[in-house]
Design a protein around this motif. Sequence first.
Motif, short mmCIF file in Angstrom:
data_model
loop_
_atom_site.label_atom_id
_atom_site.label_comp_id
_atom_site.label_asym_id
_atom_site.label_seq_id
_atom_site.Cartn_x
_atom_site.Cartn_y
_atom_site.Cartn_z
N LYS A 1 0.86 -1.18 0.00
CA LYS A 1 0.00 0.00 0.00
C LYS A 1 0.90 1.24 0.00
N ASP A 2 0.30 2.42 -0.18
CA ASP A 2 1.08 3.64 -0.37
C ASP A 2 2.09 3.90 0.74
N SER A 3 1.74 3.56 1.97
CA SER A 3 2.61 3.88 3.11
C SER A 3 3.75 2.89 3.30
N ALA A 4 3.68 1.74 2.66
CA ALA A 4 4.66 0.67 2.89
C ALA A 4 5.91 0.91 2.04
N LYS A 5 7.05 1.01 2.68
CA LYS A 5 8.31 1.25 2.00
C LYS A 5 8.96 -0.07 1.59
N TYR A 6 9.36 -0.15 0.32
CA TYR A 6 10.02 -1.37 -0.14
C TYR A 6 11.19 -1.74 0.77
N GLU A 7 12.03 -0.75 1.06
CA GLU A 7 13.27 -1.02 1.82
C GLU A 7 12.96 -1.63 3.19
N ASP A 8 11.94 -1.08 3.88
CA ASP A 8 11.63 -1.56 5.22
C ASP A 8 11.07 -2.98 5.19
N VAL A 9 10.21 -3.25 4.21
CA VAL A 9 9.65 -4.60 4.09
C VAL A 9 10.74 -5.60 3.75
N ILE A 10 11.58 -5.27 2.78
CA ILE A 10 12.65 -6.18 2.37
C ILE A 10 13.63 -6.42 3.52
N ASP A 11 13.94 -5.38 4.28
CA ASP A 11 14.83 -5.55 5.44
C ASP A 11 14.24 -6.54 6.43
#
Length: 288
Positions: free
Chosen positions: A154-164
Amino acid sequence: MNFKAFHLLLLIFVLFSCKNAPENYLETNTQTAQEDYFHTTTETLVSAHRGGSGIKNYPENALETIQYLHKQGISVFEIDLFQTSDREIMLFHDNHLERTTTGNGSLKGKSASDLLKLNLVDDFGNETSYKIPYLKDVLAWAKGKNAYLMLDFKDSAKYEDVIDLVREMDMQDQCVLISYSTGQAKKQHRLAPEMMISVSARNEKELNWILETEIPTDKMIAFTGTKLSPPALYKRLNELKIPAILGTLGNLDGRAAANKEHLYKEWADMGIQIIATDRPLDAYKALK
C-alpha cells in the motif's frame, strides 16, 4: 607431498574460494526453494486474495484466516502491507477502518497501539476477536512451512523496510514482491535481486517491456490481469518458463460461482500456474 597434506591444502582452497565469492554470484547461481516451488510444481496453485476473503468468521488479512486456509490445503497468500505512524509493518487493505474493523475513520496517522485496540470484522459484518496482524508475526508463522506470501505494498509501505524485515527473518525464499509497473519491478529487483517479483504482463506489450529489463525470467511471476488474455500470451509465458497468474477475483469468480466451478479447471488448462481468487476454497476443490 603426502596424501593428508594434499587434502588439507585442497580444503583450505575450497574454503578460501567460498569466502571470497562475490555475494551476487551466490544469489544468482543458487536456485531457491521458492523457485523450485513455483517453477516445478505440477499443480495449479490457488492464491488467496487478501489472505482469504468471503469466509464467515474469518476476516481478510488476518493471520487466523491464513492459518485456517493453510489447513485446508491453500499454500499461497496475497497480503496487503502498510506502515503505521510508528513505522510498524502490518496487514491491512483499505485507507479507512470501517469495512474490516470495529473502528472508524482514516487509517492515516494511526499507530500500532491504536490499531491493536480494534477487532477485525469479516466480510459479513461479524466482529471477531482477531487483531490486525504484524507482518513479522505472519512471517514467523509461515517460516519453514509450505506457505508462500505475495506482498502487496500500500502507499505507506516502503520497499526497503519490508525487504529488510523479510531478510532479517530469512524469508526471501517464501515471499514474492508485487509490482504493478515496469518501473516498480526494476526498483524492487535492484533492492532485492535474490527475491521473486510478480510483474505485470497483461498483454504482449507489457511482457516485452519486462523482458527488456535486467530481471532474470526465473525471478518473475507474470500477473496477466483479472480477465482472460489471448491463449498466445499464456503459451509464450509457458515457453519462457515464467509462471502465469490469472486474477479471477471479480467477474471470473462470479462466473464460476454461478454453478460453473469447472471453469477454474478450464482456466488452469489454458496454461495458468496460479489462480488468485476471492473464493480460495471453491477454486481449490474445483482444481482437485
